[in-house]
Design an enzyme around this catalytic site. Structure first.
Site, PDB file in Angstrom:
ATOM      1  N   ARG A  19      16.153 -69.883-102.293  1.00  0.00           N
ATOM      2  CA  ARG A  19      15.236 -70.762-102.936  1.00  0.00           C
ATOM      3  C   ARG A  19      15.101 -72.212-102.716  1.00  0.00           C
ATOM      4  O   ARG A  19      14.019 -72.856-102.599  1.00  0.00           O
ATOM      5  CB  ARG A  19      15.548 -70.798-104.447  1.00  0.00           C
ATOM      6  CG  ARG A  19      14.719 -69.969-104.889  1.00  0.00           C
ATOM      7  CD  ARG A  19      14.779 -69.889-106.715  1.00  0.00           C
ATOM      8  NE  ARG A  19      16.131 -70.520-106.917  1.00  0.00           N
ATOM      9  CZ  ARG A  19      16.640 -70.366-108.233  1.00  0.00           C
ATOM     10  NH1 ARG A  19      15.983 -69.858-109.196  1.00  0.00           N
ATOM     11  NH2 ARG A  19      17.546 -71.117-108.952  1.00  0.00           N
ATOM     12  N   HIS A  77      38.062 -51.963-100.623  1.00  0.00           N
ATOM     13  CA  HIS A  77      38.846 -52.101 -99.400  1.00  0.00           C
ATOM     14  C   HIS A  77      40.028 -51.120 -99.223  1.00  0.00           C
ATOM     15  O   HIS A  77      40.246 -50.238 -98.610  1.00  0.00           O
ATOM     16  CB  HIS A  77      39.324 -53.504 -99.101  1.00  0.00           C
ATOM     17  CG  HIS A  77      38.268 -54.429 -99.257  1.00  0.00           C
ATOM     18  ND1 HIS A  77      37.198 -54.463 -98.661  1.00  0.00           N
ATOM     19  CD2 HIS A  77      38.451 -55.679 -99.782  1.00  0.00           C
ATOM     20  CE1 HIS A  77      36.318 -55.575 -99.003  1.00  0.00           C
ATOM     21  NE2 HIS A  77      37.010 -56.440 -99.685  1.00  0.00           N
ATOM     22  N   ASP A 129      38.018 -56.027-107.555  1.00  0.00           N
ATOM     23  CA  ASP A 129      37.781 -56.765-106.277  1.00  0.00           C
ATOM     24  C   ASP A 129      38.181 -56.149-105.059  1.00  0.00           C
ATOM     25  O   ASP A 129      37.594 -56.177-103.787  1.00  0.00           O
ATOM     26  CB  ASP A 129      38.268 -58.121-106.654  1.00  0.00           C
ATOM     27  CG  ASP A 129      38.015 -59.071-105.392  1.00  0.00           C
ATOM     28  OD1 ASP A 129      36.947 -59.211-104.994  1.00  0.00           O
ATOM     29  OD2 ASP A 129      39.151 -59.777-104.852  1.00  0.00           O
ATOM     30  N   LYS A 169      37.409 -54.160 -89.489  1.00  0.00           N
ATOM     31  CA  LYS A 169      38.623 -54.591 -88.888  1.00  0.00           C
ATOM     32  C   LYS A 169      39.077 -53.713 -87.667  1.00  0.00           C
ATOM     33  O   LYS A 169      38.967 -52.829 -88.012  1.00  0.00           O
ATOM     34  CB  LYS A 169      39.689 -55.035 -90.015  1.00  0.00           C
ATOM     35  CG  LYS A 169      39.233 -56.129 -91.031  1.00  0.00           C
ATOM     36  CD  LYS A 169      40.530 -56.371 -91.874  1.00  0.00           C
ATOM     37  CE  LYS A 169      40.310 -57.287 -93.035  1.00  0.00           C
ATOM     38  NZ  LYS A 169      40.242 -58.527 -92.750  1.00  0.00           N
ATOM     39  N   LYS A 227      29.321 -56.159-101.410  1.00  0.00           N
ATOM     40  CA  LYS A 227      29.970 -55.783-102.641  1.00  0.00           C
ATOM     41  C   LYS A 227      29.977 -57.363-103.468  1.00  0.00           C
ATOM     42  O   LYS A 227      29.658 -58.257-102.826  1.00  0.00           O
ATOM     43  CB  LYS A 227      31.521 -55.531-102.598  1.00  0.00           C
ATOM     44  CG  LYS A 227      32.385 -56.784-102.001  1.00  0.00           C
ATOM     45  CD  LYS A 227      33.817 -56.325-101.919  1.00  0.00           C
ATOM     46  CE  LYS A 227      34.575 -56.685-103.230  1.00  0.00           C
ATOM     47  NZ  LYS A 227      35.042 -58.210-102.860  1.00  0.00           N
ATOM     48  N   GLU A 265      47.744 -61.479-100.234  1.00  0.00           N
ATOM     49  CA  GLU A 265      47.045 -62.559 -99.987  1.00  0.00           C
ATOM     50  C   GLU A 265      47.696 -63.901-100.101  1.00  0.00           C
ATOM     51  O   GLU A 265      48.655 -63.783-101.231  1.00  0.00           O
ATOM     52  CB  GLU A 265      45.686 -62.829-100.469  1.00  0.00           C
ATOM     53  CG  GLU A 265      44.716 -61.648-100.033  1.00  0.00           C
ATOM     54  CD  GLU A 265      43.351 -61.903-100.625  1.00  0.00           C
ATOM     55  OE1 GLU A 265      42.679 -62.585-100.010  1.00  0.00           O
ATOM     56  OE2 GLU A 265      43.064 -61.433-101.723  1.00  0.00           O
ATOM     57  N   HIS A 281      33.992 -54.865 -95.491  1.00  0.00           N
ATOM     58  CA  HIS A 281      34.123 -55.664 -94.225  1.00  0.00           C
ATOM     59  C   HIS A 281      35.521 -55.066 -93.699  1.00  0.00           C
ATOM     60  O   HIS A 281      35.850 -55.181 -92.480  1.00  0.00           O
ATOM     61  CB  HIS A 281      34.125 -57.103 -94.405  1.00  0.00           C
ATOM     62  CG  HIS A 281      35.146 -57.803 -94.891  1.00  0.00           C
ATOM     63  ND1 HIS A 281      35.228 -57.911 -96.551  1.00  0.00           N
ATOM     64  CD2 HIS A 281      36.260 -58.481 -94.502  1.00  0.00           C
ATOM     65  CE1 HIS A 281      36.403 -58.511 -96.664  1.00  0.00           C
ATOM     66  NE2 HIS A 281      37.288 -58.871 -95.765  1.00  0.00           N
ATOM     67  N   LYS A 285      46.840 -61.786-105.208  1.00  0.00           N
ATOM     68  CA  LYS A 285      46.586 -63.288-104.776  1.00  0.00           C
ATOM     69  C   LYS A 285      47.939 -63.756-105.034  1.00  0.00           C
ATOM     70  O   LYS A 285      48.549 -63.784-105.516  1.00  0.00           O
ATOM     71  CB  LYS A 285      45.446 -63.880-105.451  1.00  0.00           C
ATOM     72  CG  LYS A 285      44.014 -63.174-105.601  1.00  0.00           C
ATOM     73  CD  LYS A 285      43.149 -63.740-104.564  1.00  0.00           C
ATOM     74  CE  LYS A 285      41.835 -63.087-104.854  1.00  0.00           C
ATOM     75  NZ  LYS A 285      41.271 -63.260-103.499  1.00  0.00           N
TER      76      LYS A 285
HETATM   77  C1  BG6 Z   1      36.961 -59.906-100.605  1.00  0.00           C
HETATM   78  C2  BG6 Z   1      37.520 -60.325-101.878  1.00  0.00           C
HETATM   79  O1  BG6 Z   1      36.191 -58.686-100.475  1.00  0.00           O
HETATM   80  O2  BG6 Z   1      38.065 -59.728 -99.540  1.00  0.00           O
HETATM   81  C3  BG6 Z   1      38.426 -61.527-101.935  1.00  0.00           C
HETATM   82  O3  BG6 Z   1      36.493 -60.395-102.761  1.00  0.00           O
HETATM   83  C4  BG6 Z   1      39.414 -61.407-100.916  1.00  0.00           C
HETATM   84  O4  BG6 Z   1      39.073 -61.637-103.061  1.00  0.00           O
HETATM   85  C5  BG6 Z   1      38.790 -60.998 -99.240  1.00  0.00           C
HETATM   86  O5  BG6 Z   1      40.073 -62.705-100.499  1.00  0.00           O
HETATM   87  C6  BG6 Z   1      39.854 -60.550 -98.432  1.00  0.00           C
HETATM   88  O6  BG6 Z   1      39.528 -60.321 -97.033  1.00  0.00           O
HETATM   89  P1  BG6 Z   1      40.289 -60.625 -95.899  1.00  0.00           P
HETATM   90  O7  BG6 Z   1      39.365 -60.161 -94.713  1.00  0.00           O
HETATM   91  O8  BG6 Z   1      40.684 -61.984 -95.819  1.00  0.00           O
HETATM   92  O9  BG6 Z   1      41.684 -59.816 -96.019  1.00  0.00           O
END
Ligand code: BG6
Length: 492
Positions: free
Chosen positions: A51, A243, A238, A185, A151, A219, A181, A342
């Protein structure tokens, strides 16, 4: 050794949310890397859409700044950046009105040359429907058109069904690319190579020889600037729904007949459908929810989750551990321990396959303990594969056994740069290869397993357990696996 680069045919990528966070951090750098590798052919165009009013020039400046910030110094090459941004264009469009769509239509009109045209929806799912309908109403769908969605695809089964339905009204399933994603990898794809390009593992890949599987996605980051989204989602939605369940599928699926998209996706779907339900009756025994408290991460003091949130009250889990089981012949009785969180000890994702103990030892006690063989697939950082083996400790002093690793670090074995997952996935869309994308029924089957867990947490009022930032999560997660006489593999 470096990989062979095959240029893709020219395309137009329209990125809705083209000036947003995902475009800035991931999509533009990934497309630039493909330019650097010589894979983009002319007249490829990347068209940012959102936008915000912006000229083409202003968008090119935005992209240049994004590349400067997110690339390594040696990857940012002036001439290449210039060539890349010359492929960039920008249109201001409004998802909710007709404003700007005529300009997008005019820009895309290339006299019926039928270039591949991909629409990437890097925007909130709430407007997926509006954008899809306007794409259709403005007659922007050609035979070579694809749509890419990110997502979260829903926050439960009902909303996922609705979202899939909305997009499905405009696009055919074979035009829809649902990105996870993790599937892009390098090491995740390597899992398929390891399993299906070697004679060694597949005969042992079952309940008879495998004791258990662990999947950890740890993470070090915290909430970052995503409170609005994350606090409503939590770790189960999430990370696990998408994943981690995708990783479970690749570990557990039967051998597909080929790498064709539906051959692979059919097998993944069977795994999702075979996951044993977790309900109010067993949820406390099989799951742990955690939330980080203040502690230390990456060498510095960090706040707790609640201190980062406005309002400071939340029952959202930033950590989850689950003991999952797959109810089929191959995996009967083999636990899949999965956990993600996290602000854990560090950034580390890996899959650990622990084989069963040998049935009988011929060695006497002085030889030492015989450890189970483990195959460790490290997704990040330091991508690689390790196979542990028992060997004889060298020397003349009798038979003593030692656990050693055949260790292959990809960085050391291959000179190749570790490409970001988006590089592969963005171009798979152009190549029309859906193998690494989720089919509609997969997403729905994953929610069918997740929904009862969410419901059971709600019904039983299962508490989120505090854990100190910079640790491996709450002590209940250790108990979850130790109750079964096993331990988490924890090597950073
Ligand atoms: C995302 C999540 O899909 O993947 C995030 O929403 C997360 O919360 C991320 O940090 C992790 O991706 P990667 O590639 O850094 O492991």
């Amino acid at each position: 050794m470096s990989s062979q680069i095959i240029p893709v045919e020219p395309f137009d990528y329209v990125v809705f949310g083209g000036n947003g966070d995902l475009a800035e951090r991931k999509l533009l750098p990934a497309l630039y890397q493909r330019q650097l590798a010589g894979q983009l052919s002319d007249p490829t165009r990347i068209i940012g859409a959102s936008r915000t009013p912006m000229t083409h020039e202003e968008y090119r400046k935005f992209a240049t700044d994004a590349l400067k910030e997110h690339l390594k110094a040696d990857e940012y090459q002036e001439a290449q950046v210039k060539a890349f941004v010359s492929k960039l264009f920008y249109v201001s469009v409004d998802a909710k009105s007709d404003s700007g769509w005529d300009k997008l239509k005019a820009l895309l009109d290339d006299g019926g040359k039928e270039k591949v045209r991909a629409f990437y929806l890097a925007v909130a799912p709430a407007i997926f429907g509006d954008i899809s309908e306007r794409i259709r109403d403005n007659k922007l769908i050609t035979k070579q058109t694809r749509i890419v969605v990110e997502k979260p695809i829903g926050r439960d089964l009902a909303s996922a069904l609705e979202l899939n339905e909305t997009i499905g009204k405009v696009f055919k399933e074979e035009q829809i690319f649902r990105i996870d994603h993790y599937l892009g990898k390098e090491t995740v794809q390597n899992l398929m190579a390891l399993r299906f390009a070697n004679a060694l593992y597949e005969p042992l890949w079952n309940a008879q020889y495998i004791d258990h599987v662990q999947i950890t996605v740890a993470e070090s980051v915290g909430l970052e600037s995503r409170a609005g989204y994350y606090d409503k989602a939590g770790a189960l939605r999430d990370m696990v729904q998408n994943h981690i369940l995708q990783l479970v599928c690749l570990v557990a699926m039967e051998t597909p007949s080929s790498m064709a998209a539906d051959a692979v996706r059919d097998e993944k779907l069977k795994v999702l459908r075979a996951l044993k339900p977790i309900t109010a009756e067993n949820v406390e025994r099989l799951t742990v929810r955690g939330q980080y408290r203040a502690g230390a991460s990456s060498g510095g003091a960090v706040k707790g989750y609640l201190d980062e949130l406005e309002g400071g009250v939340s029952n959202t889990e930033t950590f989850v551990a689950i003991k999952a089981e797959i109810g089929n012949w191959r995996w009967a009785g083999v636990p899949f321990y999965i956990r993600t969180g996290k602000r854990m000890t560090g950034r580390m994702s890996e899959i650990v396959i622990t084989f069963k103990q040998i049935p009988h030892s011929i060695f006497d006690a002085a030889a030492g303990r015989i450890e189970s063989n483990q195959l460790i697939i490290r997704l990040q950082p330091d991508e690689g594969v390790k196979q542990s083996l028992m060997i004889k400790d060298p020397g003349p002093g009798g038979m003593r056994l030692r656990n050693v690793s055949l260790d292959m670090s990809f960085a050391e074995a291959f000179a190749a740069r570790n490409a970001d997952a988006y590089e592969r996935l963005l171009l798979d869309v152009i190549r029309n290869n859906q193998t690494l994308f989720m089919r509609r029924d997969e997403v729905e089957a994953a929610w069918k397993w997740i929904d009862p867990i969410l419901k059971a947490w709600d019904e039983t009022g299962q508490k989120v357990q505090g854990y100190t930032a910079g640790t491996w999560g709450p002590s209940q997660s250790i108990a979850l696996i130790e109750r079964d006489g096993r331990t988490w593999h924890e090597v950073i």
